[in-house]
Design an enzyme around this catalytic site. Structure first.
Site, PDB file in Angstrom:
ATOM      1  N   TYR A   1       0.836  -1.208   0.000  1.00 42.48           N
ATOM      2  CA  TYR A   1       0.000   0.000   0.000  1.00 42.48           C
ATOM      3  C   TYR A   1       0.872   1.260   0.000  1.00 42.48           C
ATOM      4  O   TYR A   1       0.649   2.184  -0.795  1.00 42.48           O
ATOM      5  CB  TYR A   1      -0.905  -0.016   1.230  1.00 42.48           C
TER       6      TYR A   1
ATOM      7  N   LYS B   1       1.102   3.964  -3.145  1.00 36.94           N
ATOM      8  CA  LYS B   1       0.715   5.361  -2.978  1.00 36.94           C
ATOM      9  C   LYS B   1       1.873   6.306  -3.283  1.00 36.94           C
ATOM     10  O   LYS B   1       1.659   7.410  -3.807  1.00 36.94           O
ATOM     11  CB  LYS B   1       0.175   5.580  -1.571  1.00 36.94           C
TER      12      LYS B   1
ATOM     13  N   THR C   1     -14.477   6.841   6.115  1.00 36.24           N
ATOM     14  CA  THR C   1     -15.098   6.038   5.059  1.00 36.24           C
ATOM     15  C   THR C   1     -15.127   4.588   5.522  1.00 36.24           C
ATOM     16  O   THR C   1     -14.473   4.216   6.503  1.00 36.24           O
ATOM     17  CB  THR C   1     -14.306   6.127   3.748  1.00 36.24           C
TER      18      THR C   1
END
Length: 279
Positions: free
Chosen positions: A174, A178, A209
């Site tokens: 991840y 990014k 979220t």
């Protein structure tokens, strides 16, 4: 000669029908034709129905950003609707819910596919925003590997040494993905500038979220929320705050802003750099 669907309204493309994507669609979609994309047909249909009921002109396009042909088909649909003036790429997965392989396919390769597919449609005034992450600022990647992530042909990205070295570590995948978003956009800025267009990234911190909630739930020590308290923010961000950042970067007040990243993290990155106690 205008396409039969071109009624003179600008076209906004939003990838991802989750919390951020929906907030962006609501913030930027008024008066535009909205093309909304998501890999989940059920989620996409629900959001399209909600936006249509709220008065937006919206078309849903099932899209798997990890599949180049799927993204190219999305771009073709968008071009058929009229002049694409804004693209906001929010689609992505997180380490709490996806494997390292899936993260690389969606967050790394998918972002490159979106940049590639929409560059030919970019014209004077077009602005693309790719939603990255604050985590990209902390990826342990050297200059040589950054250059490879920024400039390698898209179909070679998953074979790069720095990508292969991650193995099954989803968190490392991840962070690297990014960071790749940041440098890929920086490298793309020249081509977009030459078209009179702009391209930038936004790097959110913790935002309220469903994806972030999954990250919080997978953090038994509450480290993420403790960091928000320590940095002084005291809360997570909201999807609407990310939408406001996207509105700035796609609007008339940022015409000299391109090839850069906007941190929207409540000051967490600054705290990590200057105040966090490291072992």
């Amino acid at each position: 000669m205008r396409n039969r669907r071109d009624d003179g309204r600008d076209v906004l493309v939003v990838t991802g029908a989750g919390g951020m994507g929906t907030a962006v669609a609501r913030r930027l979609g008024s008066g535009r034709k909205l093309v909304l994309a998501d890999a989940s047909r059920g989620q996409l249909d629900r959001v399209v129905e909600e936006l249509s009921a709220a008065g937006f002109t919206v078309r849903g396009v099932p899209t798997d950003v990890s599949d180049r042909a799927s993204v190219e088909a999305l771009a073709e649909v968008a071009a058929g609707e009229g002049r694409v003036t804004a693209v906001v790429h929010t689609a992505g997965v997180a380490a709490a819910t996806a494997s390292a392989r899936t993260i690389f396919e969606v967050d790394l390769l998918g972002t490159a596919h979106v940049i590639d597919a929409f560059e030919p449609l970019a014209g004077h005034g077009t602005s693309m925003v790719c939603v990255s992450s604050m985590a990209g600022h902390y990826a342990p990647v050297d200059r040589e590997h950054e250059r490879a992530l920024a400039t390698a042909p898209t179909d070679e990205l998953l074979g790069l040494d720095c990508v292969r070295a991650v193995g099954d570590d989803a968190q490392a995948a991840y962070m690297l993905s990014k960071r790749a978003n940041h440098v890929r956009v920086q490298a793309a800025a020249l081509a977009w500038n030459q078209r009179g267009a702009r391209i930038n990234t936004i790097s959110p911190g913790v935002v309220a979220t469903a994806m972030s909630q999954a990250e919080i739930d997978s953090d038994p020590d509450g480290r993420m929320m403790k960091m928000l308290d320590a940095c002084g923010a005291g809360r997570a961000g909201t999807p609407e705050e990310i939408a406001e950042a996207a509105a700035f970067l796609t609007g008339p007040h940022s015409l000299f802003v391109t090839g850069t990243d906007l941190l929207v993290d409540g000051g967490q990155a600054a705290w990590i750099r200057w105040h966090m106690r490291h072992p």
